[in-house]
Structures are given as C-alpha cells and as structure tokens.
Design an enzyme around this catalytic site. Structure first.
Site, PDB file in Angstrom:
ATOM      1  CB  SER A   1      -0.980  -0.365   1.288  1.00 18.28           C
ATOM      2  OG  SER A   1      -0.246  -0.233   2.805  1.00 18.28           O
TER       3      SER A   1
ATOM      4  CG  HIS B   1      -4.064  -1.048  -1.478  1.00 17.48           C
ATOM      5  ND1 HIS B   1      -4.428   0.226  -2.106  1.00 17.48           N
ATOM      6  CD2 HIS B   1      -3.793  -1.294  -1.212  1.00 17.48           C
ATOM      7  CE1 HIS B   1      -4.579   0.764  -1.136  1.00 17.48           C
ATOM      8  NE2 HIS B   1      -4.307  -0.548  -0.320  1.00 17.48           N
TER       9      HIS B   1
ATOM     10  CE  LYS C   1      -7.894   0.578   0.998  1.00 19.03           C
ATOM     11  NZ  LYS C   1      -7.453   0.174   1.820  1.00 19.03           N
TER      12      LYS C   1
HETATM   13  C1  LIG Z   1      -7.063  -0.261   3.875  1.00 17.97           C
HETATM   14  C2  LIG Z   1      -6.307  -1.470   3.508  1.00 17.97           C
HETATM   15  C3  LIG Z   1      -7.003  -2.449   4.479  1.00 17.97           C
HETATM   16  C4  LIG Z   1      -8.262  -1.769   5.790  1.00 17.97           C
HETATM   17  O1  LIG Z   1      -9.395  -2.051   5.156  1.00 17.97           O
HETATM   18  P1  LIG Z   1     -10.879  -1.179   5.385  1.00 17.97           P
HETATM   19  O2  LIG Z   1     -11.410  -1.592   5.190  1.00 17.97           O
HETATM   20  O3  LIG Z   1     -10.248   0.693   5.235  1.00 17.97           O
HETATM   21  O4  LIG Z   1     -10.227  -1.283   7.351  1.00 17.97           O
HETATM   22  C5  LIG Z   1      -6.464  -3.928   4.903  1.00 17.97           C
HETATM   23  N1  LIG Z   1      -5.189  -3.876   4.087  1.00 17.97           N
HETATM   24  C6  LIG Z   1      -4.399  -3.157   3.290  1.00 17.97           C
HETATM   25  C7  LIG Z   1      -3.684  -3.194   2.433  1.00 17.97           C
HETATM   26  C8  LIG Z   1      -5.098  -1.555   3.044  1.00 17.97           C
HETATM   27  O5  LIG Z   1      -4.212  -0.900   2.157  1.00 17.97           O
END
Ligand SMILES: *Cc1c(COP(=O)(O)O)cnc(C)c1O
Length: 398
Positions: free
Chosen positions: A187, A215, A246
């Site tokens: 990320s 992602h 996302k």
């Molecule tokens: C954003 C993210 C999460 C958390 O997800 P949410 O639904 O926002 O709590 C977990 N793992 C990764 C790699 C992320 O980028």
C-alpha cells in the site's frame, strides 16, 4: 498546568509535531471535502484534481450501486438487529457473501465490519501461541496488529524477498502451524507480491497462504478479479482477504475460501461473533459493485491504461517511483521536508495529493503518494505530472 506523567508526555510530543507541521504550512491530513465525486474534489469551495482516492474504478456514485443501496434502505432500513450469528443476518448479507465467493472463485465467503477488523480477527482466530506467522516487512498495519494479537511467533521477512522467507520457513519448528501473509499490492510502494514463489514455498513447508487484496481487487488481472487472475493462478491462495472500501464503494472486509474455513471463522472469530452486521445499504451496494465490475470491464482497462501512462510519464521526467506497477504510485522525495514541500506546491496548484513521511515509510524515502483511478483523463494525468515537475524544480529535487 503541564502534566508530567508518561501518557501526557506522549500526547504532548505528538501535538508538538502537529504544531510544527501546521506552522510550516506542511500539514495536509484530515482535510474536509464538501464534494467528492469522480476525478475532482472540492475543499473550502475550491475544486482540485483528486490524486489520493482509493476509488480505483470510479464506482462511487454509480447509479446502479446507489440504486441498490436505496432499495436496501427501503426494504431493510438503516440499522441491524445485532450480530450476524444471532439476529443480524439478512438476505442481503447472504447474497453479498455468495457474490464475493463467486467473484473470487471460492465456495464461500464471510464479511466483517471493516478490512482492518478482518485482518485482526482472521489471523488471531486461526493462529495461537504454538504457531508461526511469517509476514512481509511492508505489510499493512492491520496484518501486523493481527499477528501481534494472535500471540503466535511473529516473523518478518524482507520485503518481497523469497530467499529470506525460505530461510525463515526452514527455521520454524516443523510441527508448528505456519501462516504466510502478504499484501497483494503493497500500500505504500505499489509493487506486487510474488504469488508463484509464495505458493511453491507454502506447499514445500506446509504453510497456509493468506493474501490481502485491498489494493488488487478490481485493479489486477485483465478483468479486475485480482492477483490470482494477474498471475493466471486461480485457486492458489488459501485465504483470500479483501476490503469493500476501495474499488468496492462501500465499507466492510471479507475472506473468501473453502466452505470449511468460512464455517470456522463464522463460529470462532470474535469480530464476527461480537460485532454488528454490516448495515443493509452497505451490503447491497457492495454486492451490486461486484456485478458492475463484471458488466463494465472497460473500467478496469481504463485504470490500467492510466496507471501505465502515469508511471511512464513520471519516470520519463526523472522521478523515482520504486517498483510500482499499480495505481499506487510513490514519488520519492527523500526527506520529510522535501515531501511536505512537494505536497504544498502541488496543492497550491490545485492537486489533492498527500505526503507520506516516517514512521509510515523509512526516513530517507519520504514521498508523495499519488493514486490514479479510472476517473482520470489522460489530459488530467499529463497536467498533474507537469505540476509535479515544476514543484520538484522549485524544491530543487529535479
Ligand atoms: C485499507 C487496507 C486495509 C483496511 O481496510 P478497511 O476496509 O479500510 O479497514 C487492510 N489492508 C490493506 C493492505 C489496506 O490497504
């Protein structure tokens, strides 16, 4: 009166750093938008180009998805009747989990209230103090927290370094339960994990493989089905984890996998058992989004074209973007001051882009973290790169 106990001191230290950034006009966090759609964001009445969104496929505001959420409110209203295991499960939750399972090519799926909670709960439910969890050094904080909470031996291997992972698997006691966990797309750096080598090592050392697709869902693979599609390795991950916040324009997290794994999680995971179900409109929106991704494959194509164009153009102008091959593009600036100055100059020109500084990334690798989406036009991307070039010259980075 200034308090001197350790807790007060901790709070004061953070606040001093906060004040320092604000005084230099270097603080760009917690900015409130009053409108946020497509490639644009409006902040304090000023419209800016959005280069920090995770809405990779531009599905926020999609009429089908908005319609599904509204219909869910009409039918089930806004709240839940408690936890899933007892009164909280509706038809919508079951349909969502079936849809996720089908999208990921698995027999079942389970949803949680967020991606963060999913990682925390799944890792700590599956592993305990007699086990070993092996985690890539650049894994997301929610994975790290899940590993710590589990009480398992927590072993970190060098980022994307399969030789290091192999050594660490060899060192683990043969009788211990083993879980290897990685981000599909990292990320902060935007690079992709090495699924083929991971699968081979996990087979060889009888370890479970868990991959976080926060992602990569909607992003990787010709039709956006994720990392297994990207590597043409369907069914190769034991625990397919992802988020619904996302590319999917909702909230929640999920695990897709074997029916038996999912049954286990639904009856043992504390975050599933002791925390409320997803609100009906969130569940309905998420389910509809999976349908839309398959019905409108041009969104994935557009995202991938934009990504390639953005990275090529940045590199062509002399920027270092590490090994990113995804919409998360780090623009390396060096010191925290450099990164904050780049953000200040870019924001001044009308680009909403944020600096990432230590401790989130190593001290000398502070960066702007720019994200392209399917909402951007090639012209917008070209303009953004021009602004970055001008800013970098002013800050004496190019
Ligand atoms: C954003 C993210 C999460 C958390 O997800 P949410 O639904 O926002 O709590 C977990 N793992 C990764 C790699 C992320 O980028």
């Amino acid at each position: 009166m200034k308090k001197e106990d350790p807790i007060s001191r901790r709070i004061q230290e953070l606040n001093e750093r906060y004040d320092f950034l604000r005084e230099h006009d270097w603080y760009y966090y917690l900015m409130c938008s009053d409108k946020l759609l497509g490639s644009k964001v409006r902040i304090n009445g000023r419209e800016m180009l959005m280069l920090a969104s995770y809405s990779y496929l531009d599905l926020i505001g999609h009429p089908r998805i908005v319609g599904a959420a509204k219909a869910a409110i009409d039918e089930f209203s806004t709240g839940t009747h408690g936890v899933r295991l007892l009164a909280g499960s509706t038809r919508l939750h079951e349909e969502l989990e079936d849809r996720i399972a089908r999208f990921k090519g698995r027999s079942a799926a389970v949803t949680f209230s967020s991606g963060y909670v999913t990682n925390l709960s799944v890792i700590s439910t599956l592993c305990g103090h007699t086990d070993v969890v092996l985690s890539d050094r650049l894994n997301h904080a929610s994975i790290v927290d899940g590993c710590r909470l589990s009480g398992a031996k927590f072993v970190r291997f060098r980022h994307n370094d399969m030789d290091d992972l192999k050594r660490k698997l060899e060192e683990a006691p043969p009788e211990a339960g083993k879980l290897v966990v990685v981000d599909a797309v990292f990320s902060m750096d935007g690079d992709v994990t090495k699924l083929p080598a991971l699968r081979e090592l996990c087979d060889r050392y009888r370890a479970w493989l868990m991959v976080d697709e926060a992602h990569s869902l909607g992003v990787l693979g010709p039709t956006g089905h994720g990392i297994e599609e990207h590597f043409k390795m369907p069914g190769s991950i034991d625990i397919c984890m992802g988020t619904l916040s996302k590319a999917i324009p909702s909230v929640g997290g999920y695990v897709a996998g074997d029916f038996e794994l999912v049954t286990f999680l639904k009856h043992v995971s504390r975050a599933f058992i002791f925390s409320a179900a997803l609100p009906p409109p969130a569940a309905a929106a998420a389910k509809e989004a999976f349908d839309v991704i398959e019905a409108e494959p041009q969104r994935v194509k557009r995202l991938q074209e934009n990504t390639l164009h953005f990275i090529r153009k940045l590199n062509g102008n002399g920027f270092c973007t590490l090994a990113s091959e995804t919409p998360i593009v780090p623009i390396i600036c060096g010191s925290a001051e450099n990164a904050c100055e780049m953000a200040r100059l870019s924001q001044k020109e009308g680009i909403f882009v944020l600096p990432v500084i230590s401790p989130a990334v190593p001290d000398g690798a502070c960066r702007l973290r720019a994200c392209v989406t399917a909402a951007h036009s090639i012209e917008q991307i070209d303009w953004a790169v021009d602004v970055f070039v001008q800013a970098a010259r002013k800050a004496k980075l190019l």
